[in-house]
Design a protein around this motif. Structure first.
Motif, PDB file in Angstrom:
ATOM      1  N   PRO A  97      -9.399  -8.486  -1.709  1.00 53.75           N
ATOM      2  CA  PRO A  97      -8.627  -9.481  -2.471  1.00 53.75           C
ATOM      3  C   PRO A  97      -8.476  -9.127  -3.945  1.00 53.75           C
ATOM      4  O   PRO A  97      -7.528  -9.573  -4.599  1.00 53.75           O
ATOM      5  N   SER A  98      -9.405  -8.327  -4.471  1.00 52.84           N
ATOM      6  CA  SER A  98      -9.365  -7.994  -5.902  1.00 52.84           C
ATOM      7  C   SER A  98      -8.412  -6.841  -6.213  1.00 52.84           C
ATOM      8  O   SER A  98      -8.229  -6.499  -7.373  1.00 52.84           O
ATOM      9  N   ARG A  99      -7.829  -6.210  -5.180  1.00 52.88           N
ATOM     10  CA  ARG A  99      -6.937  -5.069  -5.402  1.00 52.88           C
ATOM     11  C   ARG A  99      -5.542  -5.367  -4.858  1.00 52.88           C
ATOM     12  O   ARG A  99      -5.396  -5.904  -3.772  1.00 52.88           O
ATOM     13  N   LYS A 100      -4.535  -4.994  -5.630  1.00 54.35           N
ATOM     14  CA  LYS A 100      -3.152  -5.060  -5.134  1.00 54.35           C
ATOM     15  C   LYS A 100      -2.747  -3.657  -4.685  1.00 54.35           C
ATOM     16  O   LYS A 100      -2.798  -2.710  -5.470  1.00 54.35           O
ATOM     17  N   ILE A 101      -2.372  -3.541  -3.428  1.00 54.86           N
ATOM     18  CA  ILE A 101      -2.005  -2.249  -2.846  1.00 54.86           C
ATOM     19  C   ILE A 101      -0.546  -2.308  -2.420  1.00 54.86           C
ATOM     20  O   ILE A 101      -0.115  -3.234  -1.734  1.00 54.86           O
ATOM     21  N   ILE A 102       0.219  -1.316  -2.845  1.00 48.67           N
ATOM     22  CA  ILE A 102       1.633  -1.207  -2.455  1.00 48.67           C
ATOM     23  C   ILE A 102       1.873   0.191  -1.896  1.00 48.67           C
ATOM     24  O   ILE A 102       1.398   1.184  -2.457  1.00 48.67           O
ATOM     25  N   THR A 103       2.610   0.284  -0.803  1.00 53.23           N
ATOM     26  CA  THR A 103       2.944   1.585  -0.226  1.00 53.23           C
ATOM     27  C   THR A 103       4.457   1.721  -0.136  1.00 53.23           C
ATOM     28  O   THR A 103       5.183   0.726  -0.025  1.00 53.23           O
ATOM     29  N   VAL A 104       4.929   2.958  -0.178  1.00 51.77           N
ATOM     30  CA  VAL A 104       6.325   3.263   0.133  1.00 51.77           C
ATOM     31  C   VAL A 104       6.286   4.370   1.183  1.00 51.77           C
ATOM     32  O   VAL A 104       5.709   5.437   0.960  1.00 51.77           O
ATOM     33  N   GLU A 105       6.861   4.086   2.346  1.00 50.48           N
ATOM     34  CA  GLU A 105       6.725   4.976   3.497  1.00 50.48           C
ATOM     35  C   GLU A 105       8.069   5.173   4.183  1.00 50.48           C
ATOM     36  O   GLU A 105       8.969   4.364   4.061  1.00 50.48           O
ATOM     37  N   ASP A 106       8.173   6.244   4.927  1.00 49.31           N
ATOM     38  CA  ASP A 106       9.365   6.524   5.717  1.00 49.31           C
ATOM     39  C   ASP A 106       8.956   7.205   7.018  1.00 49.31           C
ATOM     40  O   ASP A 106       8.829   8.424   7.066  1.00 49.31           O
ATOM     41  N   PRO A 107       8.718   6.429   8.084  1.00 50.34           N
ATOM     42  CA  PRO A 107       8.821   4.976   8.178  1.00 50.34           C
ATOM     43  C   PRO A 107       7.452   4.327   8.001  1.00 50.34           C
ATOM     44  O   PRO A 107       6.441   5.012   7.910  1.00 50.34           O
ATOM     45  N   VAL A 108       7.432   2.983   7.986  1.00 48.04           N
ATOM     46  CA  VAL A 108       6.163   2.241   8.020  1.00 48.04           C
ATOM     47  C   VAL A 108       5.655   2.289   9.459  1.00 48.04           C
ATOM     48  O   VAL A 108       6.272   1.738  10.362  1.00 48.04           O
ATOM     49  N   GLU A 109       4.538   2.989   9.679  1.00 47.01           N
ATOM     50  CA  GLU A 109       4.067   3.207  11.049  1.00 47.01           C
ATOM     51  C   GLU A 109       3.222   2.047  11.564  1.00 47.01           C
ATOM     52  O   GLU A 109       3.349   1.646  12.722  1.00 47.01           O
ATOM     53  N   TYR A 110       2.324   1.527  10.729  1.00 44.54           N
ATOM     54  CA  TYR A 110       1.475   0.417  11.152  1.00 44.54           C
ATOM     55  C   TYR A 110       1.446  -0.633  10.054  1.00 44.54           C
ATOM     56  O   TYR A 110       1.455  -0.297   8.870  1.00 44.54           O
ATOM     57  N   GLN A 111       1.414  -1.888  10.463  1.00 47.02           N
ATOM     58  CA  GLN A 111       1.335  -2.978   9.502  1.00 47.02           C
ATOM     59  C   GLN A 111      -0.130  -3.218   9.136  1.00 47.02           C
ATOM     60  O   GLN A 111      -0.981  -3.345  10.014  1.00 47.02           O
ATOM     61  N   LEU A 112      -0.412  -3.250   7.836  1.00 49.10           N
ATOM     62  CA  LEU A 112      -1.771  -3.485   7.346  1.00 49.10           C
ATOM     63  C   LEU A 112      -1.827  -4.851   6.670  1.00 49.10           C
ATOM     64  O   LEU A 112      -1.064  -5.121   5.733  1.00 49.10           O
ATOM     65  N   GLU A 113      -2.703  -5.696   7.145  1.00 51.16           N
ATOM     66  CA  GLU A 113      -2.846  -7.036   6.591  1.00 51.16           C
ATOM     67  C   GLU A 113      -3.278  -6.968   5.121  1.00 51.16           C
ATOM     68  O   GLU A 113      -4.238  -6.277   4.780  1.00 51.16           O
ATOM     69  N   GLY A 114      -2.552  -7.644   4.252  1.00 54.00           N
ATOM     70  CA  GLY A 114      -2.908  -7.684   2.837  1.00 54.00           C
ATOM     71  C   GLY A 114      -2.355  -6.543   2.010  1.00 54.00           C
ATOM     72  O   GLY A 114      -2.611  -6.464   0.811  1.00 54.00           O
ATOM     73  N   VAL A 115      -1.573  -5.643   2.652  1.00 59.96           N
ATOM     74  CA  VAL A 115      -0.988  -4.496   1.944  1.00 59.96           C
ATOM     75  C   VAL A 115       0.525  -4.667   1.909  1.00 59.96           C
ATOM     76  O   VAL A 115       1.157  -4.944   2.940  1.00 59.96           O
ATOM     77  N   ASN A 116       1.125  -4.514   0.728  1.00 60.66           N
ATOM     78  CA  ASN A 116       2.580  -4.599   0.581  1.00 60.66           C
ATOM     79  C   ASN A 116       3.193  -3.256   0.947  1.00 60.66           C
ATOM     80  O   ASN A 116       2.995  -2.257   0.240  1.00 60.66           O
TER      81      ASN A 116
END
Length: 584
Positions: free
Chosen positions: A362-381
């Motif tokens: 909860p204390s970290r904001k995580i953002i990814t940019v992918e091609d493609p998004v392979e798996y959905q990670l809870e709490g990750v943008n």
């Protein structure tokens, strides 16, 4: 006195009590599958609601709706009833001499007799506790019935092999293809759409997907050639050819896949990419679909992403304890760049997802940019790159930095622009994770220099570079141990890894269930940490070979050495390590 062959169940006296018995047994089976995590309670509720509205057998509906697999249902029945489960290899070569059961009845009830003695007949059944069925069989044969549990599709295949000319399930489905399936009118889009919507074509494609899941395949290759359609599965990283539909169904099968992936079936001159969300045997699958035009039609590759099978745990991926601790220590640094390198299909993305799950809090904001998004990670943008609308890695990164993230993951550093923004992000206090396509860890340094990254920027931002490959795991149930000759110990470099005088390695064994002797894959890795000495060497334009030698002096274990340690532990074979690392 001769009896008529059994063609139907006609005893109505048992019907009321049978209905209650079957309902109770279905409830017990469903509860067992729920306890074993083979069935979700909400899926059972869906099937019951469907049954209440449309009728039908609950267990049959569970399989037909893809909520459980035939094998899971058979395993549960075998365990609940304490009756052996038979697989393909357990059937005898020849059918028993018995004519009191009609073939049509066998097909309707999914049962097949396999052995007959003086006083009993052994029958493999998809439903081995149906009292009416057992009573009917006993009356027809005049013998005691010894039920065995079987998988419905395997029973049907066996009936065809014994009594129907040896046709496989795919052969049976192919017989139902319409006479116009091989039409030359492939320019007519509506005609193609009609062909792809025929029930036999849908069943053919579903069978290809089902068998891929059963075989634990990671990719499906559907490849048209002049006189045949070829289907291959990539299982544990190795392609294996399997039974394919007839060549006359090529256009229909490929069009069916394209319709499922929401691709343009009229466009056959250009490559296309899409996705399919499909439920097979109780698993929610995400398939990445790629088509390319070839001389004889479109070649299709489907990457199977089984969200339930992925394990985001370093130990499960094959990380040794010391390697895991060193990598996690690098992840805990507040800023900098961590790169994971390797060829396509080497597990880089799974490693990065595991790293993100380690960092996710909860204390970290995580953002990814992918091609493609392979798996959905809870709490990750997670951002899906779309170059067609200008949303590439570089443009997405510029926007990401303004979102005040703590951790940024870039699917791949493909160009200098992306690398520069990543470096700028690391310099301004962000932790950046990304991948590169290089053969080893030291090659990651030279690759970034070749892209045009300044050496002083690279040395001040990159914290660690990890290279990895995937090796097939030996099946613990069948692996065979053997002593290594002293000459081989020196040739393989095992004397540098262990002080033991007698060194044991393992080779794959074989079984009917697993003829290859391998099951699953594990990572072999090397982790290059950017120490002060390596940074000085980078500034002096040292070669990747020099950097690797210095890293080894500082304690880095190479991928080959990591693989050989796993071979000594019986996780994999030395042949597999040599195949993947190409060490001589």
């Amino acid at each position: 006195m001769e009896t008529e062959p059994l063609t139907a169940v006609q005893d109505t006296d048992l019907l009321p009590q049978v209905g209650s018995h079957l309902e109770d047994r279905a409830a017990d089976l469903c509860q067992l599958m729920i306890d074993q995590n083979r069935l979700k309670p909400e899926d059972l509720a869906r099937a019951r609601a469907y049954r209440d509205q449309h009728g039908g057998n609950l267990l049959t509906l569970l399989v037909r709706l893809g909520l459980v697999s035939e094998r899971d249902l058979a395993n549960a029945q075998s365990e609940l009833l304490d009756i052996p489960l038979l697989s393909d290899s357990d059937y005898p070569e020849q059918a028993p001499d018995i004519d009191s059961i009609a073939i049509r009845f066998m097909k309707q009830q999914h049962l097949v007799p396999i052995r007959v003695t003086d006083d009993a007949v052994e029958v493999v059944m998809a439903d081995p506790q149906d009292p009416m069925l057992l009573k009917s069989l006993k009356m027809a044969t005049g013998l005691q019935i010894q039920p065995r549990v079987g998988i419905s599709s395997e029973i049907d295949n066996q009936i065809e092999r014994y009594f129907g000319g040896g046709r496989s399930a795919m052969g049976q489905i192919a017989e139902g293809l319409g006479s116009d399936i091989e039409s030359d009118d492939e320019e007519n889009v509506e005609h193609l759409r009609d062909l792809a919507s025929e029930a036999p074509v849908i069943r053919l494609v579903n069978l290809i997907l089902q068998r891929a899941v059963e075989a634990r395949a990671s990719d499906i290759h559907i490849e048209p050639f002049e006189n045949r359609l070829k289907v291959r599965y990539r299982i544990d990283g190795v392609l294996q050819e399997v039974e394919a539909p007839p060549s006359r169904s090529t256009a229909a099968v490929i069009s069916r896949v394209k319709i499922m992936a929401k691709l343009n079936i009229a466009e056959r001159r250009l490559p296309q990419d899409g996705r399919i969300m499909h439920r097979v045997q109780g698993k929610e699958l995400d398939l990445r679909v790629s088509t390319v035009p070839t001389s004889h039609g479109e070649s299709v590759v489907m990457r199977i992403l089984d969200r339930e099978a992925v394990t985001l745990d370093f130990a499960a991926l094959g990380f040794a304890d010391d390697m895991r601790d060193a990598f996690i220590k690098a992840l805990e640094m507040p800023h900098g760049i961590i790169l994971v390198t390797g060829p396509t299909g080497s597990g880089k993305t799974t490693t990065l997802y595991t790293a993100l799950s380690q960092l996710n809090a909860p204390s970290r904001k995580i953002i990814t940019v992918e091609d493609p998004v392979e798996y959905q990670l809870e709490g990750v943008n997670q951002i899906q790159a779309k170059s067609s609308i200008g949303l590439n890695f570089a443009s997405a990164l510029r926007a990401i930095v303004r979102q005040d993230p703590d951790v940024i993951m870039i699917g791949e550093m493909r160009d200098l622009e992306t690398a520069k923004i990543a470096i700028q992000s690391a310099l301004t206090g962000h932790l950046v994770l990304s991948t590169l396509h290089t053969n080893d860890a030291a090659g990651g340094v030279t690759r970034m220099l070749d892209m045009g990254v300044e050496d002083y920027l690279l040395t001040s931002t990159v914290n660690a570079i990890m290279a990895q490959r995937l090796v097939r795991r030996l099946d613990p149930a069948t692996r065979e141990a053997y002593q290594v000759l002293p000459e081989m110990v020196r040739e393989l470099g095992l004397d540098e890894l262990t002080n033991a005088s007698d060194i044991t390695l393992y080779r794959p064994g074989t079984s009917d269930e697993n003829p290859t002797g391998y099951k699953g894959r594990a990572s072999i890795i090397e982790l290059l940490l950017m120490t002060d000495e390596i940074r000085r060497m980078v500034m002096k334009q040292a070669t990747s070979g020099d950097l690797e030698r210095q890293a080894i002096q500082e304690g880095m274990r190479t991928m080959y050495q990591d693989g050989m340690l796993k071979a000594l532990q019986g996780i994999t074979s030395q042949e597999e390590v040599l195949r993947v690392t190409q060490e001589s």
